[in-house]
Design a protein around this motif. Structure first.
Motif, mmCIF file in Angstrom:
data_model
loop_
_atom_site.group_PDB
_atom_site.id
_atom_site.type_symbol
_atom_site.label_atom_id
_atom_site.label_comp_id
_atom_site.label_asym_id
_atom_site.label_seq_id
_atom_site.Cartn_x
_atom_site.Cartn_y
_atom_site.Cartn_z
ATOM 1 N N HIS A 160 0.813 -1.220 0.000
ATOM 2 C CA HIS A 160 0.000 0.000 0.000
ATOM 3 C C HIS A 160 0.844 1.267 0.000
ATOM 4 C CE1 HIS A 160 0.847 -0.384 4.331
ATOM 5 N NE2 HIS A 160 0.648 0.921 4.385
ATOM 6 N N LEU A 161 2.151 1.146 0.300
ATOM 7 C CA LEU A 161 3.000 2.336 0.323
ATOM 8 C C LEU A 161 3.768 2.530 -0.976
ATOM 9 C CD1 LEU A 161 3.179 4.424 2.559
ATOM 10 C CD2 LEU A 161 5.342 3.410 3.301
ATOM 11 N N THR A 162 3.615 1.614 -1.934
ATOM 12 C CA THR A 162 4.331 1.778 -3.205
ATOM 13 C C THR A 162 3.885 3.013 -3.983
ATOM 14 O OG1 THR A 162 2.835 0.215 -4.336
ATOM 15 C CG2 THR A 162 4.886 -0.671 -3.406
ATOM 16 N N PRO A 163 2.603 3.430 -3.955
ATOM 17 C CA PRO A 163 2.272 4.677 -4.651
ATOM 18 C C PRO A 163 3.017 5.883 -4.087
ATOM 19 C CG PRO A 163 0.286 3.401 -4.266
ATOM 20 C CD PRO A 163 1.380 2.736 -3.487
ATOM 21 N N LEU A 164 3.182 5.952 -2.765
ATOM 22 C CA LEU A 164 3.935 7.062 -2.181
ATOM 23 C C LEU A 164 5.402 6.976 -2.583
ATOM 24 C CD1 LEU A 164 4.193 9.529 -0.311
ATOM 25 C CD2 LEU A 164 4.629 7.925 1.560
ATOM 26 N N ALA A 165 5.974 5.779 -2.543
ATOM 27 C CA ALA A 165 7.379 5.629 -2.920
ATOM 28 C C ALA A 165 7.610 6.116 -4.350
ATOM 29 C CB ALA A 165 7.805 4.173 -2.770
ATOM 30 N N ALA A 166 6.739 5.711 -5.263
ATOM 31 C CA ALA A 166 6.884 6.142 -6.656
ATOM 32 C C ALA A 166 6.688 7.647 -6.785
ATOM 33 C CB ALA A 166 5.880 5.392 -7.533
ATOM 34 N N HIS A 167 5.768 8.200 -6.012
ATOM 35 C CA HIS A 167 5.509 9.639 -6.045
ATOM 36 C C HIS A 167 6.739 10.409 -5.563
ATOM 37 C CE1 HIS A 167 2.957 13.183 -6.062
ATOM 38 N NE2 HIS A 167 3.262 13.444 -4.803
ATOM 39 N N LEU A 168 7.381 9.931 -4.500
ATOM 40 C CA LEU A 168 8.597 10.593 -4.018
ATOM 41 C C LEU A 168 9.708 10.506 -5.054
ATOM 42 C CD1 LEU A 168 8.716 9.427 -0.281
ATOM 43 C CD2 LEU A 168 7.861 11.598 -1.191
ATOM 44 N N ALA A 169 9.787 9.360 -5.754
ATOM 45 C CA ALA A 169 10.812 9.222 -6.789
ATOM 46 C C ALA A 169 10.593 10.234 -7.912
ATOM 47 C CB ALA A 169 10.799 7.796 -7.334
ATOM 48 N N ARG A 170 9.331 10.495 -8.251
ATOM 49 C CA ARG A 170 9.043 11.493 -9.284
ATOM 50 C C ARG A 170 9.421 12.899 -8.829
ATOM 51 N NH1 ARG A 170 4.485 8.070 -9.947
ATOM 52 N NH2 ARG A 170 3.147 9.429 -8.682
ATOM 53 N N HIS A 171 9.580 13.105 -7.536
ATOM 54 C CA HIS A 171 9.985 14.405 -7.009
ATOM 55 C C HIS A 171 11.476 14.454 -6.681
ATOM 56 C CE1 HIS A 171 5.657 15.105 -6.724
ATOM 57 N NE2 HIS A 171 5.946 16.378 -6.588
ATOM 58 N N GLY A 172 12.240 13.514 -7.221
ATOM 59 C CA GLY A 172 13.688 13.621 -7.166
ATOM 60 C C GLY A 172 14.382 12.830 -6.084
ATOM 61 N N PHE A 173 13.643 12.044 -5.308
ATOM 62 C CA PHE A 173 14.267 11.240 -4.268
ATOM 63 C C PHE A 173 14.590 9.845 -4.800
ATOM 64 C CE2 PHE A 173 11.543 14.247 -1.985
ATOM 65 C CZ PHE A 173 12.422 14.756 -1.032
ATOM 66 N N ALA A 174 15.659 9.270 -4.272
ATOM 67 C CA ALA A 174 15.854 7.827 -4.375
ATOM 68 C C ALA A 174 15.123 7.210 -3.180
ATOM 69 C CB ALA A 174 17.336 7.483 -4.328
ATOM 70 N N VAL A 175 14.387 6.145 -3.417
ATOM 71 C CA VAL A 175 13.504 5.610 -2.378
ATOM 72 C C VAL A 175 13.697 4.110 -2.240
ATOM 73 C CG1 VAL A 175 11.135 5.423 -1.547
ATOM 74 C CG2 VAL A 175 11.807 7.400 -2.936
ATOM 75 N N ALA A 176 13.869 3.663 -1.002
ATOM 76 C CA ALA A 176 13.908 2.233 -0.684
ATOM 77 C C ALA A 176 12.761 1.916 0.261
ATOM 78 C CB ALA A 176 15.237 1.858 -0.045
ATOM 79 N N LEU A 177 12.059 0.838 -0.038
ATOM 80 C CA LEU A 177 10.891 0.422 0.743
ATOM 81 C C LEU A 177 11.081 -1.038 1.156
ATOM 82 C CD1 LEU A 177 7.969 0.850 1.788
ATOM 83 C CD2 LEU A 177 7.167 0.322 -0.528
ATOM 84 N N PRO A 178 11.623 -1.273 2.350
ATOM 85 C CA PRO A 178 11.885 -2.658 2.748
ATOM 86 C C PRO A 178 10.658 -3.371 3.290
ATOM 87 C CG PRO A 178 12.710 -1.141 4.422
ATOM 88 C CD PRO A 178 12.186 -0.300 3.294
ATOM 89 N N GLY A 179 10.625 -4.678 3.067
ATOM 90 C CA GLY A 179 9.707 -5.541 3.781
ATOM 91 C C GLY A 179 10.382 -6.044 5.042
ATOM 92 N N PHE A 180 9.604 -6.671 5.907
ATOM 93 C CA PHE A 180 10.140 -7.267 7.131
ATOM 94 C C PHE A 180 9.115 -8.264 7.656
ATOM 95 C CE2 PHE A 180 8.631 -2.882 7.856
ATOM 96 C CZ PHE A 180 7.507 -3.099 8.639
ATOM 97 N N ARG A 181 9.559 -9.119 8.561
ATOM 98 C CA ARG A 181 8.653 -10.113 9.126
ATOM 99 C C ARG A 181 7.550 -9.419 9.923
ATOM 100 N NH1 ARG A 181 13.111 -14.138 11.550
ATOM 101 N NH2 ARG A 181 14.386 -12.243 11.311
ATOM 102 N N LEU A 182 6.343 -9.945 9.785
ATOM 103 C CA LEU A 182 5.154 -9.264 10.278
ATOM 104 C C LEU A 182 4.588 -9.947 11.509
ATOM 105 C CD1 LEU A 182 3.473 -8.693 6.806
ATOM 106 C CD2 LEU A 182 4.705 -6.997 8.176
ATOM 107 N N SER A 183 4.036 -9.134 12.367
ATOM 108 C CA SER A 183 3.374 -9.624 13.564
ATOM 109 C C SER A 183 2.193 -10.498 13.171
ATOM 110 C CB SER A 183 2.900 -8.432 14.400
ATOM 111 O OG SER A 183 2.311 -8.836 15.608
ATOM 112 N N GLY A 184 1.989 -11.583 13.912
ATOM 113 C CA GLY A 184 0.921 -12.508 13.586
ATOM 114 C C GLY A 184 1.354 -13.574 12.601
ATOM 115 N N GLY A 185 2.537 -13.425 12.036
ATOM 116 C CA GLY A 185 3.091 -14.414 11.127
ATOM 117 C C GLY A 185 4.431 -14.879 11.661
ATOM 118 N N SER A 186 5.484 -14.615 10.899
ATOM 119 C CA SER A 186 6.828 -15.011 11.327
ATOM 120 C C SER A 186 7.528 -13.911 12.117
ATOM 121 C CB SER A 186 7.671 -15.385 10.108
ATOM 122 O OG SER A 186 7.725 -14.296 9.188
#
Length: 258
Positions: free
Chosen positions: A58-84
């Motif tokens: 759900h945060l990929t639209p914001l990441a792409a939007h920031l990239a269009r405004h000149g930022f390099a953007v990294a969006l990491p995943g991580f292990r989630l509560s309720g799972g692993s």
């Protein structure tokens, strides 16, 4: 939740995901991957919300939007509560991601909702006991916490998102012992600052995370700035094109000059 809050949530979380140009890995586990919008501009590492339970899509639209405004953007995943994930695995992954992905490049750390919690926590890693596996002095240049879960004790007390904080910390029996190492507000109170320039942005009409959490954190952290947006809910700051998102970009541009 009010009709406004429900409409805002549907509108923003209903945006189409944006595939990243690059996908990388910061560890060997399946969850230890990240989306990357590369560039020569200032690097922003984004930590997603979802009360530690949901993935980063759900945060990929914001990441792409920031990239269009000149930022390099990294969006990491991580292990989630309720799972692993949960305590300590979610924290292990965030620490490893931030120690690995920037590769020595200065960066601004930003996070939304529970991602804001993880961002504020990550900036306090220098306040952890030196024997902690998460301790480091290699911290972000600055942090922007968007509608953050800044106070885990209040989150537990208010039973936000069906006791999400208790789930993260492993239940009532374990939460008290784990709070001092996992709660941004508790860590900030130990010295009155993390040493990292910090901005908290919270919508005054947030129905998911009370704005009082950001107010309490800003009062405890002498180097923190609190920005409250009138008439703004929980999700609008991460909505590309919204006025609140323009404020996010302005703050990131300012923080990237640190």
């Amino acid at each position: 939740m009010s009709e406004y809050g429900e409409e805002e949530e549907r509108r923003v979380l209903g945006l189409a995901p944006v595939p990243p140009p690059v996908r990388g890995r910061y560890g060997d586990r399946p969850e230890q991957e990240y989306d990357l919008w590369p560039g020569e501009g200032p690097l922003v590492v984004l930590l997603h919300g979802g009360f530690w339970r949901y993935d980063r899509t759900h945060l990929t639209p914001l990441a792409a939007h920031l990239a269009r405004h000149g930022f390099a953007v990294a969006l990491p995943g991580f292990r989630l509560s309720g799972g692993s994930g949960g305590y300590p695995e979610t924290f292990d992954d965030v620490a490893l991601a931030l120690d690995t992905i920037p590769g020595g490049r200065p960066y601004v750390l930003a996070g939304h909702s529970s991602g804001g919690h993880l961002a504020l926590w990550a900036c306090a890693r220098g306040l952890l006991p030196p024997e902690s596996p998460w301790f480091t002095r290699d911290l972000p240049s600055a942090v922007l916490a968007l509608a953050p879960v800044a106070d885990l004790d209040a989150t537990i007390r208010d039973r936000l998102s069906n006791d999400a904080a208790l789930q993260l910390l492993g239940g009532t029996a374990l939460a008290a012992d784990r709070l001092p190492l996992a709660d941004p507000l508790s860590l900030a109170r130990t010295t009155g600052t993390t040493g990292v320039p910090t901005v908290l942005l919270h919508g005054a009409s947030d129905e998911e995370v009370p704005p009082a959490q950001s107010t309490a954190y800003a009062a405890a952290h002498r180097d923190a700035e609190l920005v409250v947006l009138p008439g703004t809910g929980h999700y609008t700051p991460i909505e590309p094109g919204a006025e609140a998102c323009r404020t996010v970009i302005d703050i990131l541009e300012r923080l990237s000059r640190h």
